[in-house]
Scaffold this motif. Structure first.
Motif, PDB file in Angstrom:
ATOM      1  N   THR A  88      36.493  35.520  64.551  1.00  0.00           N
ATOM      2  CA  THR A  88      35.033  36.088  64.606  1.00  0.00           C
ATOM      3  C   THR A  88      34.001  35.247  65.557  1.00  0.00           C
ATOM      4  OG1 THR A  88      34.141  35.518  62.369  1.00  0.00           O
ATOM      5  CG2 THR A  88      35.023  37.914  62.701  1.00  0.00           C
ATOM      6  N   THR A  89      34.571  34.346  66.310  1.00  0.00           N
ATOM      7  CA  THR A  89      33.993  33.309  66.917  1.00  0.00           C
ATOM      8  C   THR A  89      34.092  33.772  68.461  1.00  0.00           C
ATOM      9  OG1 THR A  89      34.500  31.479  65.914  1.00  0.00           O
ATOM     10  CG2 THR A  89      34.216  30.757  67.827  1.00  0.00           C
ATOM     11  N   ASP A  90      32.939  33.431  69.360  1.00  0.00           N
ATOM     12  CA  ASP A  90      32.751  33.951  70.409  1.00  0.00           C
ATOM     13  C   ASP A  90      32.712  32.794  71.706  1.00  0.00           C
ATOM     14  OD1 ASP A  90      32.053  35.363  72.920  1.00  0.00           O
ATOM     15  OD2 ASP A  90      30.042  36.256  71.953  1.00  0.00           O
ATOM     16  N   PHE A  91      33.737  33.126  72.536  1.00  0.00           N
ATOM     17  CA  PHE A  91      33.724  32.019  73.718  1.00  0.00           C
ATOM     18  C   PHE A  91      33.208  32.784  74.920  1.00  0.00           C
ATOM     19  CE2 PHE A  91      37.510  31.587  70.902  1.00  0.00           C
ATOM     20  CZ  PHE A  91      37.342  30.140  70.667  1.00  0.00           C
ATOM     21  N   GLU A  92      32.140  33.598  74.787  1.00  0.00           N
ATOM     22  CA  GLU A  92      31.793  34.520  75.799  1.00  0.00           C
ATOM     23  C   GLU A  92      30.238  33.823  76.175  1.00  0.00           C
ATOM     24  OE1 GLU A  92      32.136  39.061  76.601  1.00  0.00           O
ATOM     25  OE2 GLU A  92      30.484  38.498  75.383  1.00  0.00           O
ATOM     26  N   HIS A  93      29.692  34.185  77.488  1.00  0.00           N
ATOM     27  CA  HIS A  93      28.458  33.824  77.972  1.00  0.00           C
ATOM     28  C   HIS A  93      27.993  35.022  78.650  1.00  0.00           C
ATOM     29  CE1 HIS A  93      24.784  31.707  78.779  1.00  0.00           C
ATOM     30  NE2 HIS A  93      25.148  31.831  80.115  1.00  0.00           N
ATOM     31  N   VAL A  94      26.924  35.577  78.376  1.00  0.00           N
ATOM     32  CA  VAL A  94      26.511  36.794  79.028  1.00  0.00           C
ATOM     33  C   VAL A  94      25.140  36.607  79.816  1.00  0.00           C
ATOM     34  CG1 VAL A  94      25.667  39.288  78.793  1.00  0.00           C
ATOM     35  CG2 VAL A  94      27.553  38.150  77.157  1.00  0.00           C
ATOM     36  N   ILE A  95      25.260  36.732  81.422  1.00  0.00           N
ATOM     37  CA  ILE A  95      24.044  36.764  82.035  1.00  0.00           C
ATOM     38  C   ILE A  95      23.806  38.314  82.779  1.00  0.00           C
ATOM     39  CG2 ILE A  95      23.194  35.650  84.220  1.00  0.00           C
ATOM     40  CD1 ILE A  95      24.897  33.119  83.565  1.00  0.00           C
ATOM     41  N   GLY A  96      22.994  38.874  82.211  1.00  0.00           N
ATOM     42  CA  GLY A  96      22.794  40.324  82.840  1.00  0.00           C
ATOM     43  C   GLY A  96      24.065  41.168  82.245  1.00  0.00           C
ATOM     44  N   ARG A  97      24.697  41.808  83.515  1.00  0.00           N
ATOM     45  CA  ARG A  97      25.871  42.710  82.975  1.00  0.00           C
ATOM     46  C   ARG A  97      27.072  41.590  83.267  1.00  0.00           C
ATOM     47  NH1 ARG A  97      24.475  48.132  86.104  1.00  0.00           N
ATOM     48  NH2 ARG A  97      22.656  48.749  85.070  1.00  0.00           N
ATOM     49  N   VAL A  98      26.982  40.417  83.537  1.00  0.00           N
ATOM     50  CA  VAL A  98      28.106  39.484  83.542  1.00  0.00           C
ATOM     51  C   VAL A  98      28.571  38.826  82.569  1.00  0.00           C
ATOM     52  CG1 VAL A  98      29.212  37.700  85.002  1.00  0.00           C
ATOM     53  CG2 VAL A  98      27.567  39.201  86.343  1.00  0.00           C
ATOM     54  N   ARG A  99      29.779  38.921  82.288  1.00  0.00           N
ATOM     55  CA  ARG A  99      30.325  38.380  80.937  1.00  0.00           C
ATOM     56  C   ARG A  99      31.659  37.354  81.441  1.00  0.00           C
ATOM     57  NH1 ARG A  99      29.294  41.279  76.141  1.00  0.00           N
ATOM     58  NH2 ARG A  99      28.035  42.995  76.480  1.00  0.00           N
ATOM     59  N   ARG A 100      31.309  36.074  80.777  1.00  0.00           N
ATOM     60  CA  ARG A 100      32.232  35.110  81.161  1.00  0.00           C
ATOM     61  C   ARG A 100      32.538  34.385  79.891  1.00  0.00           C
ATOM     62  NH1 ARG A 100      31.178  29.924  85.045  1.00  0.00           N
ATOM     63  NH2 ARG A 100      33.305  29.114  85.024  1.00  0.00           N
ATOM     64  N   ASN A 101      34.002  34.179  79.846  1.00  0.00           N
ATOM     65  CA  ASN A 101      34.782  33.375  78.849  1.00  0.00           C
ATOM     66  C   ASN A 101      34.979  32.078  79.363  1.00  0.00           C
ATOM     67  OD1 ASN A 101      34.343  35.758  77.160  1.00  0.00           O
ATOM     68  ND2 ASN A 101      36.638  35.362  76.231  1.00  0.00           N
ATOM     69  N   LYS A 102      34.873  30.937  78.469  1.00  0.00           N
ATOM     70  CA  LYS A 102      35.284  29.769  78.878  1.00  0.00           C
ATOM     71  C   LYS A 102      35.335  28.733  77.591  1.00  0.00           C
ATOM     72  CE  LYS A 102      34.012  25.832  81.840  1.00  0.00           C
ATOM     73  NZ  LYS A 102      32.755  25.196  82.971  1.00  0.00           N
ATOM     74  N   ALA A 103      36.630  28.184  77.650  1.00  0.00           N
ATOM     75  CA  ALA A 103      36.759  27.166  76.467  1.00  0.00           C
ATOM     76  C   ALA A 103      38.227  26.437  77.009  1.00  0.00           C
ATOM     77  CB  ALA A 103      37.133  27.855  75.165  1.00  0.00           C
ATOM     78  N   LEU A 104      38.146  25.234  76.760  1.00  0.00           N
ATOM     79  CA  LEU A 104      39.277  24.345  76.845  1.00  0.00           C
ATOM     80  C   LEU A 104      39.880  23.465  75.770  1.00  0.00           C
ATOM     81  CD1 LEU A 104      41.034  22.843  79.145  1.00  0.00           C
ATOM     82  CD2 LEU A 104      39.275  21.156  79.200  1.00  0.00           C
ATOM     83  N   PHE A 105      41.351  23.823  75.694  1.00  0.00           N
ATOM     84  CA  PHE A 105      42.087  23.081  74.606  1.00  0.00           C
ATOM     85  C   PHE A 105      43.130  22.359  75.525  1.00  0.00           C
ATOM     86  CE2 PHE A 105      40.527  26.876  72.898  1.00  0.00           C
ATOM     87  CZ  PHE A 105      39.926  26.673  71.343  1.00  0.00           C
ATOM     88  N   GLU A 106      42.934  20.987  75.594  1.00  0.00           N
ATOM     89  CA  GLU A 106      43.874  20.034  76.357  1.00  0.00           C
ATOM     90  C   GLU A 106      44.389  18.963  75.592  1.00  0.00           C
ATOM     91  OE1 GLU A 106      43.839  17.050  79.939  1.00  0.00           O
ATOM     92  OE2 GLU A 106      42.114  18.440  79.836  1.00  0.00           O
ATOM     93  N   SER A 107      45.894  18.967  75.474  1.00  0.00           N
ATOM     94  CA  SER A 107      46.465  17.879  74.462  1.00  0.00           C
ATOM     95  C   SER A 107      46.449  18.100  73.229  1.00  0.00           C
ATOM     96  CB  SER A 107      46.496  16.791  75.215  1.00  0.00           C
ATOM     97  OG  SER A 107      46.764  16.449  76.562  1.00  0.00           O
ATOM     98  N   CYS A 108      46.373  19.316  72.572  1.00  0.00           N
ATOM     99  CA  CYS A 108      46.030  19.335  71.285  1.00  0.00           C
ATOM    100  C   CYS A 108      47.352  19.885  70.180  1.00  0.00           C
ATOM    101  CB  CYS A 108      45.010  20.344  71.159  1.00  0.00           C
ATOM    102  SG  CYS A 108      43.144  19.915  71.718  1.00  0.00           S
ATOM    103  N   ASN A 109      47.492  19.543  69.284  1.00  0.00           N
ATOM    104  CA  ASN A 109      48.496  19.903  68.359  1.00  0.00           C
ATOM    105  C   ASN A 109      47.843  20.877  67.484  1.00  0.00           C
ATOM    106  OD1 ASN A 109      50.434  20.343  66.492  1.00  0.00           O
ATOM    107  ND2 ASN A 109      50.664  18.079  65.556  1.00  0.00           N
ATOM    108  N   MET A 110      48.205  22.387  67.811  1.00  0.00           N
ATOM    109  CA  MET A 110      47.701  23.325  67.245  1.00  0.00           C
ATOM    110  C   MET A 110      48.774  24.273  66.527  1.00  0.00           C
ATOM    111  SD  MET A 110      45.220  24.618  70.466  1.00  0.00           S
ATOM    112  CE  MET A 110      44.285  25.718  69.424  1.00  0.00           C
TER     113      MET A 110
END
Length: 296
Positions: free
Chosen positions: A177-199
């Motif tokens: 239930t975690t949100d990677f989204e940013h909302v500006i008006g009607r524009v919704r944008r997702n952004k997150a970076l996972f780099e060289s991680c042991n997942m």
């Protein structure tokens, strides 16, 4: 760290009113028959608070039990080689804070403002207790984690737009239930970076991971079931035996990733998905198609 009596009475020392706190403790003993708090929690809190305010942070300090809500919101704080154990971290003072080589043992960040905070080489995993730290309903927008051990950590109900994890150990971590989204008006944008991680064994079910980036990550046996990965980048990742039931990979970029066990029959969408030619036989095999080498 405040004693049980102080916590039950909800007595919290004010940084400019320590005497009043002691007077209130005495009145409680007189009128309600409660003993005066002999541990005097105001003393360690006061000393730590003074160091943090004077130095805009602190170094080599045990911050276990410290109330971060006492700290003002104006300064960007730096903590180096500090330790926190069994501590609940709350408040707005940690916005843009920097943490270097700090240890968090059995701690909980609850409703904390961690926007643009940076954690370098921090340890959030208690090996003795086999337990990670929990982040609950925190604002973690643009937070940065570099070289941290976040094994078995939990992120629940957080705002994590533009969060970054690089070279982190995240084995068994759970994000829900975690949100990677940013909302500006009607524009919704997702952004997150996972780099060289042991997942390995990470749990990221029912999340909107659209347009997020996973680069050179190990996602063996990770759970991505019912998640949305539309236009998500998963480059050079190990996706062997990742659980992907009902996940949507439409437009996802999986070039360079290992896809052994990746079944097109299990996912809800794959239109426009990109893969490396050497991995296509795994996907065709999942459809019952066997690929043979070219005949001369």
């Amino acid at each position: 760290m405040s004693c049980h009596n102080c916590r039950r009475l909800s007595i919290r020392p004010k940084k400019d009113n320590l005497t009043a706190f002691r007077q209130q403790a005495y009145l409680n003993s007189v009128f309600y028959g409660r003993p005066v708090c002999m541990c005097d929690p105001t003393i360690p809190n006061e000393q730590i608070l003074n160091q943090i305010e004077v130095n805009r942070g602190c170094t080599d300090l045990d911050l276990s039990g410290f109330d971060f809500e006492l700290v003002g919101k104006d300064d960007e704080l730096t903590f180096e080689n500090c330790r926190l154990s069994n501590t609940r971290v709350t408040g707005d003072a940690l916005h843009s804070s920097i943490w270097v080589n700090c240890k968090f043992q059995c701690c909980e960040f609850s409703g904390a403002d961690l926007r643009e905070a940076r954690f370098d080489r921090c340890r959030f995993f208690d090996q003795n207790e086999n337990k990670g730290v929990s982040f609950r309903f925190c604002n973690m927008a643009s937070a940065r984690f570099f070289g941290c051990n976040l094994a078995l950590s939990i992120l629940i109900g957080c705002n994590a737009y533009d969060i970054t994890f690089k070279n982190c150990q995240m084995v068994g971590a759970k994000i829900e239930t975690t949100d990677f989204e940013h909302v500006i008006g009607r524009v919704r944008r997702n952004k997150a970076l996972f780099e060289s991680c042991n997942m390995t064994d990470v749990v990221m079910e029912k999340l909107d991971l659209s347009s997020c980036e996973f680069v050179d990550c190990i996602l063996k046996s990770a759970m991505l079931r019912r998640s949305r990965l539309v236009n998500t980048t998963l480059k050079s990742c190990d996706l062997i035996f990742t659980e992907i039931e009902d996940a949507d990979f439409s437009g996802a970029d999986l070039r360079g990733s290992k896809l052994d066990g990746f079944s097109l029959l299990e996912i809800s969408g794959y239109s426009g998905m990109s893969i490396t030619a050497s991995e296509q036989h795994h996907l065709l095999h999942s459809l019952g198609i066997e690929v043979s080498p070219n005949e001369d």
